[in-house]
Design a protein around this motif. Sequence first.
Motif, mmCIF file in Angstrom:
data_model
loop_
_atom_site.group_PDB
_atom_site.id
_atom_site.type_symbol
_atom_site.label_atom_id
_atom_site.label_comp_id
_atom_site.label_asym_id
_atom_site.label_seq_id
_atom_site.Cartn_x
_atom_site.Cartn_y
_atom_site.Cartn_z
ATOM 1 N N PRO A 192 74.454 22.255 65.173
ATOM 2 C CA PRO A 192 74.948 21.535 63.994
ATOM 3 C C PRO A 192 73.876 21.339 62.923
ATOM 4 C CG PRO A 192 75.559 20.380 66.008
ATOM 5 C CD PRO A 192 74.625 21.483 66.398
ATOM 6 N N GLY A 193 72.593 21.449 63.301
ATOM 7 C CA GLY A 193 71.511 21.329 62.334
ATOM 8 C C GLY A 193 71.272 22.614 61.558
ATOM 9 N N THR B 142 68.385 31.233 63.074
ATOM 10 C CA THR B 142 68.770 30.468 61.891
ATOM 11 C C THR B 142 69.675 31.319 61.017
ATOM 12 O OG1 THR B 142 66.796 31.177 60.721
ATOM 13 C CG2 THR B 142 66.674 29.065 61.873
ATOM 14 N N LEU B 143 70.465 30.649 60.227
ATOM 15 C CA LEU B 143 71.334 31.309 59.259
ATOM 16 C C LEU B 143 70.732 31.128 57.870
ATOM 17 C CD1 LEU B 143 74.772 30.097 60.629
ATOM 18 C CD2 LEU B 143 73.824 32.395 60.780
ATOM 19 N N PRO B 144 71.098 32.000 56.933
ATOM 20 C CA PRO B 144 70.559 31.856 55.572
ATOM 21 C C PRO B 144 70.935 30.504 54.975
ATOM 22 C CG PRO B 144 71.806 33.896 55.809
ATOM 23 C CD PRO B 144 72.012 33.110 57.065
ATOM 24 N N GLU C 229 71.120 23.855 51.377
ATOM 25 C CA GLU C 229 71.841 23.339 52.536
ATOM 26 C C GLU C 229 71.909 24.406 53.633
ATOM 27 O OE1 GLU C 229 76.377 21.946 53.722
ATOM 28 O OE2 GLU C 229 75.912 22.480 51.674
ATOM 29 N N ARG C 230 71.741 24.002 54.875
ATOM 30 C CA ARG C 230 71.878 24.908 56.016
ATOM 31 C C ARG C 230 73.339 24.961 56.450
ATOM 32 N NH1 ARG C 230 68.189 28.187 57.409
ATOM 33 N NH2 ARG C 230 66.096 27.419 57.502
ATOM 34 N N VAL D 224 81.938 27.729 61.349
ATOM 35 C CA VAL D 224 80.757 27.844 60.494
ATOM 36 C C VAL D 224 81.085 27.016 59.263
ATOM 37 C CG1 VAL D 224 79.196 29.407 59.300
ATOM 38 C CG2 VAL D 224 80.394 30.189 61.353
ATOM 39 N N VAL D 225 80.281 25.968 59.002
ATOM 40 C CA VAL D 225 80.648 24.961 58.011
ATOM 41 C C VAL D 225 79.574 24.804 56.943
ATOM 42 C CG1 VAL D 225 81.280 22.531 57.707
ATOM 43 C CG2 VAL D 225 81.879 23.708 59.832
#
Length: 124
Positions: free
Chosen positions: A56-57, A68-70, A76-77, A103-104
């Motif tokens: 969630p982080g 990690t995502l872009p 904002e992550r 994915v939020v």
Amino acid sequence: MLAIIGMSLAIAVPLLARHVTGASLNAATSQIRAALRGARSTAIAEDRPVVFRGDPGGGYWLDRRHFTLPMMAGGERLRVAIDGGAPISFYPSGGSSGGRIRVVSGDAQRRLAVDTLTGRADEK
């Protein structure tokens, strides 16, 4: 003239921001689908379960490795959550424990459903 440019920008900027958010969500969802395919393949090839967990982080976990995502344009992550909170396991048989992944980013989200029998993830 300046007033017209100002009004045009006031209308265009929010529309562009939504487009960027949608594109980032689509890219992140594609990245996660590829990771899920890789997890399934690894489980089959190495004859062992492989576990996927959302973070969630920001990002996600495959076994004990964090990805990690872009970041979004505003810094904002993107958050990744599994409905019900339980991790999704991929088995050597090609199946999985199944589950739904979200994915939020703010109010926008994309959903993936992982099939129990085949272990395949499809957007829902």
